[in-house]
Motif scaffolding. Sequence first.
Motif, short mmCIF file in Angstrom:
data_model
loop_
_atom_site.label_atom_id
_atom_site.label_comp_id
_atom_site.label_asym_id
_atom_site.label_seq_id
_atom_site.Cartn_x
_atom_site.Cartn_y
_atom_site.Cartn_z
N ALA A 99 -2.67 -3.26 -1.39
CA ALA A 99 -2.45 -3.14 0.06
C ALA A 99 -1.04 -2.62 0.36
O ALA A 99 -0.86 -1.72 1.18
CB ALA A 99 -2.69 -4.48 0.74
N GLY A 100 -0.05 -3.17 -0.32
CA GLY A 100 1.33 -2.74 -0.09
C GLY A 100 1.58 -1.30 -0.49
O GLY A 100 2.19 -0.52 0.26
N LEU A 101 1.10 -0.93 -1.67
CA LEU A 101 1.31 0.44 -2.16
C LEU A 101 0.65 1.47 -1.25
O LEU A 101 1.26 2.50 -0.92
CB LEU A 101 0.76 0.57 -3.58
CG LEU A 101 1.57 -0.12 -4.68
CD1 LEU A 101 0.76 -0.18 -5.98
CD2 LEU A 101 2.90 0.59 -4.90
N THR A 102 -0.57 1.22 -0.86
CA THR A 102 -1.27 2.21 -0.05
C THR A 102 -0.74 2.25 1.38
O THR A 102 -0.73 3.32 2.00
CB THR A 102 -2.79 1.98 -0.06
OG1 THR A 102 -3.08 0.64 0.37
CG2 THR A 102 -3.36 2.20 -1.46
N GLU A 103 -0.28 1.14 1.88
CA GLU A 103 0.31 1.13 3.22
C GLU A 103 1.61 1.94 3.23
O GLU A 103 1.85 2.74 4.15
CB GLU A 103 0.57 -0.31 3.69
CG GLU A 103 1.03 -0.42 5.12
CD GLU A 103 0.00 0.00 6.16
OE1 GLU A 103 0.44 0.41 7.27
OE2 GLU A 103 -1.20 -0.07 5.91
N VAL A 104 2.44 1.77 2.21
CA VAL A 104 3.67 2.55 2.12
C VAL A 104 3.35 4.03 1.94
O VAL A 104 3.94 4.90 2.59
CB VAL A 104 4.58 2.03 0.98
CG1 VAL A 104 5.76 2.97 0.74
CG2 VAL A 104 5.10 0.63 1.30
N GLY A 105 2.40 4.33 1.05
CA GLY A 105 2.01 5.73 0.83
C GLY A 105 1.51 6.39 2.10
O GLY A 105 1.90 7.51 2.43
N ALA A 106 0.64 5.70 2.83
CA ALA A 106 0.10 6.26 4.07
C ALA A 106 1.20 6.43 5.12
O ALA A 106 1.21 7.41 5.87
CB ALA A 106 -1.01 5.37 4.61
#
Length: 154
Positions: A99-106
């Motif tokens: 969740a954290g990685l994809t939120e930052v990426g997005a």
Amino acid sequence: MSVIDASAYVIHSVFAGLWTGSILFMTLGVLPLAVGGKLDAEPLRTVTGRFKTLSRTSVLLLFLTGGHMAGTQYTGATLTGSTSGYLVLSMLSLWFLTAGLTEVGASRLSDGSGRDKVREPGRNARRFFQAGSVSAVLLLVVAGLLSAAGAGLL
């Protein structure tokens, strides 16, 4: 098994697959186009916005359904003292990480595409989505191991 328990399993499985698929699609389908300059800013903004909506919905539903399943099947002692419990705790850790990685990426994609750029935001988001993809696939592997443990195969 109650209707609520069965519904939790189904919703959890469906959204785990959708979330993982959307992360892999962004990593393998969208980001290479953005980095290569073959995608305009407006479509990138649209796809990223839809990804964020699906991702956040999935994160919430996975938390709620996973919490329900863990709460009805485990105690504190079984979570910290059994193979299945360790797998559940591993899933929770991977869930937070993904969740954290994809939120930052997005967010990095959105920031750049808002300035009508695609290559730079694609490069800035790539590592987060790559790591998120690995984490999401590991989540599915752990889910498979948890199913195997539940069937008495581990």
